[in-house]
Enzyme design. Structure first.
Site, short mmCIF file in Angstrom:
data_model
loop_
_atom_site.label_atom_id
_atom_site.label_comp_id
_atom_site.label_asym_id
_atom_site.label_seq_id
_atom_site.Cartn_x
_atom_site.Cartn_y
_atom_site.Cartn_z
N SER A 117 0.84 -1.19 0.00
CA SER A 117 0.00 0.00 0.00
C SER A 117 0.88 1.25 0.00
O SER A 117 1.66 1.45 -0.93
CB SER A 117 -0.96 -0.04 1.19
OG SER A 117 -1.98 0.92 1.05
N ASP A 203 -9.48 -4.20 -5.43
CA ASP A 203 -8.90 -3.27 -4.46
C ASP A 203 -9.55 -1.90 -4.63
O ASP A 203 -9.40 -1.25 -5.67
CB ASP A 203 -7.39 -3.18 -4.69
CG ASP A 203 -6.66 -2.48 -3.56
OD1 ASP A 203 -7.28 -1.66 -2.86
OD2 ASP A 203 -5.45 -2.74 -3.39
N HIS A 238 -8.07 -4.91 -0.93
CA HIS A 238 -6.80 -4.29 -0.52
C HIS A 238 -6.03 -5.16 0.45
O HIS A 238 -4.80 -5.12 0.47
CB HIS A 238 -7.09 -2.92 0.09
CG HIS A 238 -5.87 -2.05 0.25
ND1 HIS A 238 -5.09 -1.67 -0.82
CD2 HIS A 238 -5.31 -1.50 1.35
CE1 HIS A 238 -4.11 -0.90 -0.39
NE2 HIS A 238 -4.21 -0.78 0.92
#
Length: 240
Positions: A117, A203, A238
């Protein structure tokens, strides 16, 4: 387990947590997995995690670099790694790796780095900045197409993220600063380490196309024969 302090280029001491086998020789021959995050004031606290021991049992050192952008050393530590000081986050990571290498914990041909991320932004930035320092990078759901994402206010997180990175739509200073480190925009003709880039089709926080675009451009621009893999999880978000 051990805590050491690496010297960053501006003189700041960066804490690093290490897990390794007892009696590991500091001769530069140990492989290492170096992890970091360094954003949003999130502190990466050392905790028990059994899956790392398959690596440690085989002689690998696991390390966490507590770089600026987290809150491990307080609010100033967070503020010194965001907005117009974000470059400190990337410099801290590169300098931590170089400190570990110079102190014989590992070597450039034996160090693997990992982040996801905003930590994927970190990975993209440091392989552009100092590719010769790392053997391989694991780049997970990475926020690497910074400029295109941060000017698109139709995406779920963009407008609320302006307070973390800056608003390049309305602020020329923010545009110039963010462009200077945006991983996708700073890929160039040079050698890159081996990379595994992992994205998820569903995501909602970092769209899958960011990692895909990054891989395509690295493959086009790089001047080496190292492997750059894209792995797409077709049923995940995610969190993987």
């Amino acid at each position: 387990t051990k805590r050491v302090w690496a010297a960053a280029r501006d003189g700041v001491k960066v804490p690093i947590s290490l897990v390794m086998k007892k009696n590991t020789k500091l001769d530069g021959k140990s492989p290492m997995l170096l992890y970091a995050y360094g954003s949003y004031g999130y502190s990466t606290m050392p905790n028990f995690s059994p899956h790392y021991f398959s690596l440690v049992d085989r002689g690998m050192t696991f390390a966490i670099a507590h770089i600026r952008g987290g809150s491990e050393l307080g609010e100033k530590w967070r503020q010194d790694g965001r907005m117009f000081k974000k470059i400190n986050t990337f410099n801290d990571f590169v300098d931590s790796a170089k400190w570990l290498i110079s102190n014989k914990y590992t070597s450039p041909d034996r160090i693997v780095i990992e982040g996801g991320s905003a930590g994927g932004l970190l990975m993209g930035a440091v392989v552009n900045q100092s590719p010769e320092t790392f053997r391989a990078a694991i780049v997970q759901v990475p926020f690497v197409d910074v400029m295109n994402t941060m000017i698109d206010d139709t995406l779920p997180l963009t407008t609320e993220e302006w307070i973390e990175w800056g608003n390049p739509r309305d602020d020329k200073k923010a545009w110039d600063y963010m462009y200077s480190y945006s991983p996708y925009d700073n890929i160039r003709a040079q050698n890159y380490p081996n990379m595994l880039v992992e994205v998820s089709l569903n995501d909602s926080q970092v769209p899958y196309w960011e990692g895909a675009k990054f891989v395509a451009k690295v493959r086009e621009m790089k001047t080496d024969n190292n492997t750059v893999l894209l792995k797409t999880n077709m049923g995940a978000g995610h969190g993987g």
